[in-house]
Write a protein that holds these residues in place. Structure first.
Motif, PDB file in Angstrom:
ATOM      1  N   THR A   1     -16.613  51.140  21.053  1.00  0.00           N
ATOM      2  CA  THR A   1     -16.635  51.620  22.505  1.00  0.00           C
ATOM      3  C   THR A   1     -17.772  51.994  23.099  1.00  0.00           C
ATOM      4  O   THR A   1     -17.922  52.179  24.212  1.00  0.00           O
ATOM      5  CB  THR A   1     -15.531  52.658  22.629  1.00  0.00           C
ATOM      6  N   ASP A   2     -18.729  52.344  22.226  1.00  0.00           N
ATOM      7  CA  ASP A   2     -20.144  52.651  22.532  1.00  0.00           C
ATOM      8  C   ASP A   2     -21.083  51.335  22.693  1.00  0.00           C
ATOM      9  O   ASP A   2     -21.155  50.517  21.661  1.00  0.00           O
ATOM     10  CB  ASP A   2     -20.849  53.534  21.479  1.00  0.00           C
ATOM     11  N   LYS A   3     -21.509  51.029  23.881  1.00  0.00           N
ATOM     12  CA  LYS A   3     -21.975  49.641  24.030  1.00  0.00           C
ATOM     13  C   LYS A   3     -23.418  49.606  24.106  1.00  0.00           C
ATOM     14  O   LYS A   3     -24.229  48.682  24.318  1.00  0.00           O
ATOM     15  CB  LYS A   3     -21.651  49.243  25.459  1.00  0.00           C
ATOM     16  N   THR A   4     -24.122  50.841  23.889  1.00  0.00           N
ATOM     17  CA  THR A   4     -25.627  51.104  24.035  1.00  0.00           C
ATOM     18  C   THR A   4     -26.047  51.818  22.626  1.00  0.00           C
ATOM     19  O   THR A   4     -25.912  52.839  22.297  1.00  0.00           O
ATOM     20  CB  THR A   4     -25.743  51.918  25.147  1.00  0.00           C
ATOM     21  N   TRP A   5     -27.030  51.090  22.204  1.00  0.00           N
ATOM     22  CA  TRP A   5     -27.745  51.419  21.035  1.00  0.00           C
ATOM     23  C   TRP A   5     -29.341  51.481  21.115  1.00  0.00           C
ATOM     24  O   TRP A   5     -30.249  51.158  20.145  1.00  0.00           O
ATOM     25  CB  TRP A   5     -27.268  50.303  19.998  1.00  0.00           C
ATOM     26  N   PRO A   6     -29.708  52.493  21.939  1.00  0.00           N
ATOM     27  CA  PRO A   6     -31.163  52.336  22.171  1.00  0.00           C
ATOM     28  C   PRO A   6     -31.843  53.184  21.045  1.00  0.00           C
ATOM     29  O   PRO A   6     -33.062  53.113  21.079  1.00  0.00           O
ATOM     30  CB  PRO A   6     -31.451  52.996  23.527  1.00  0.00           C
ATOM     31  N   GLU A   7     -31.084  53.924  20.382  1.00  0.00           N
ATOM     32  CA  GLU A   7     -31.681  55.026  19.433  1.00  0.00           C
ATOM     33  C   GLU A   7     -31.816  54.341  18.254  1.00  0.00           C
ATOM     34  O   GLU A   7     -32.511  54.918  17.246  1.00  0.00           O
ATOM     35  CB  GLU A   7     -30.415  56.111  19.192  1.00  0.00           C
ATOM     36  N   ILE A   8     -31.458  53.284  17.979  1.00  0.00           N
ATOM     37  CA  ILE A   8     -31.606  52.508  16.603  1.00  0.00           C
ATOM     38  C   ILE A   8     -33.099  51.935  16.501  1.00  0.00           C
ATOM     39  O   ILE A   8     -33.822  51.260  17.398  1.00  0.00           O
ATOM     40  CB  ILE A   8     -30.741  51.298  16.484  1.00  0.00           C
TER      41      ILE A   8
HETATM   42 ZN    ZN Z   1     -24.821  54.535  22.653  1.00  0.00          ZN
END
Ligand code: ZN
Ligand code: 9J3
Length: 293
Positions: free
Chosen positions: A189-196
């Motif tokens: 449900t989380d579509k955003t992964w800028p932390e990776i």
């Molecule tokens: Zn996210």
């Protein structure tokens, strides 16, 4: 006097070099430059093969012996002649068991990895839980498992199918020391992964109606940092469940990604750069080249 000593040292170094040079092969120099490289130089045939160069053994981890995940099966190169290997844990998806991703165990291990296909605590666990379970399984693998001595604990990766792919992103987000992540038709449900900050290969399927690429894999990939080593492989003529059976395109690019980033093995960059072009099995491929920037 100083100058004289320096000249003497230089002369000694030069003569040592001359003495050693005939016995030092280029391959040894390369091995010294990359201590994690394993196995012979890859070819298109070797990365597409059903099995790589290493014979594989397996051992079961009972759920009773597992803390924080549901147990699983460890696949590992039988020989101890090549020292330690990088390792990868793989989570199945919603309602599924390790059997649903079991084909990846020997397929990847035979290329020179310790591979742990796991069961989750319950088959209904969500991606955040699956992410924590991937990490618990990695800890079991490197700290308590029977093969812990065969693993380089600094060279670890995560993979998973569907909610296990969503968990793969969660694991990479919470443990930046991971060297590679490969979500397979991931769902979250989380579509955003800028932390990776872990090099990530996102694999989607053009015909996925459970985790459509437009609302899952594509935004996952696009939201990863632009500076990150990342790629997006969209399988052609594929469904949400394509990762559940032996698939050469999934294997080939997963092997190349894991070798390149878990093992730092640049011999595999030839399969990733220049970007693979669309064909019978690749609908689309995105990424940035060169890698390792
Ligand atoms: Zn996210
Ligand atoms: O693990 C998966 O197959 C996730 C896709 C799914 O069934 O989501 C429905 C809630």
């Amino acid at each position: 006097m100083r100058r004289h000593l320096a000249a003497a040292a230089t002369a000694t170094a030069a003569s040592l070099t001359l003495l050693l040079a005939p016995g030092v092969r280029a391959a040894d120099a390369a091995a010294a430059a990359n201590p994690y490289e394993r196995g012979p130089a890859p070819t298109r045939a070797s990365v597409e093969a059903l099995r790589g160069p290493y014979a594989v053994s397996q051992t079961t981890v009972s759920s009773l012996a597992a803390t924080g995940f549901g147990g699983g099966t460890i696949y590992y190169p039988t020989s101890t002649a090549d020292g330690t290997f990088g390792a990868v844990v793989i989570s199945p998806g919603f309602t599924a068991y390790q059997s649903s991703i079991a084909w990846l165990g020997p397929r990847l291990a035979s290329q020179g990895f310790v591979v742990f296909t796991i069961d989750t605590l319950t088959t209904l666990d969500q991606p955040d839980s699956r992410g924590r379970q991937l990490l618990a399984a990695l800890d079991h693998l490197t700290q308590r498992s029977a093969v812990r001595g065969r693993i380089d604990a600094g060279r670890l990766g995560v993979m998973g199918h569907s909610m296990g792919g969503g968990g793969t992103l969660e694991a990479a987000k919470s443990r930046p020391s991971l060297k590679a992540a490969v979500p397979l038709t991931g769902w979250n449900t989380d579509k955003t992964w800028p932390e990776i900050t872990t090099p990530t290969l996102v694999i989607g399927a053009d015909g996925d109606t459970v985790a459509p690429v437009a609302t899952h894999s594509e935004p996952f990939y696009e939201s990863l940092p632009g500076s990150l080593d990342k790629a997006y492989l969209e399988l052609n003529g594929a469904t949400h469940f394509t990762p559940n059976t032996s698939n050469t395109t999934i294997a080939k690019y997963s092997i190349a990604w894991l070798k390149r980033f878990v093992d730092d093995d640049t011999r595999y960059e030839q399969f990733l750069c220049p970007l693979p072009r669309p064909d019978l099995t690749i609908e689309e491929y995105r990424g940035s080249c060169p890698l390792g920037s």
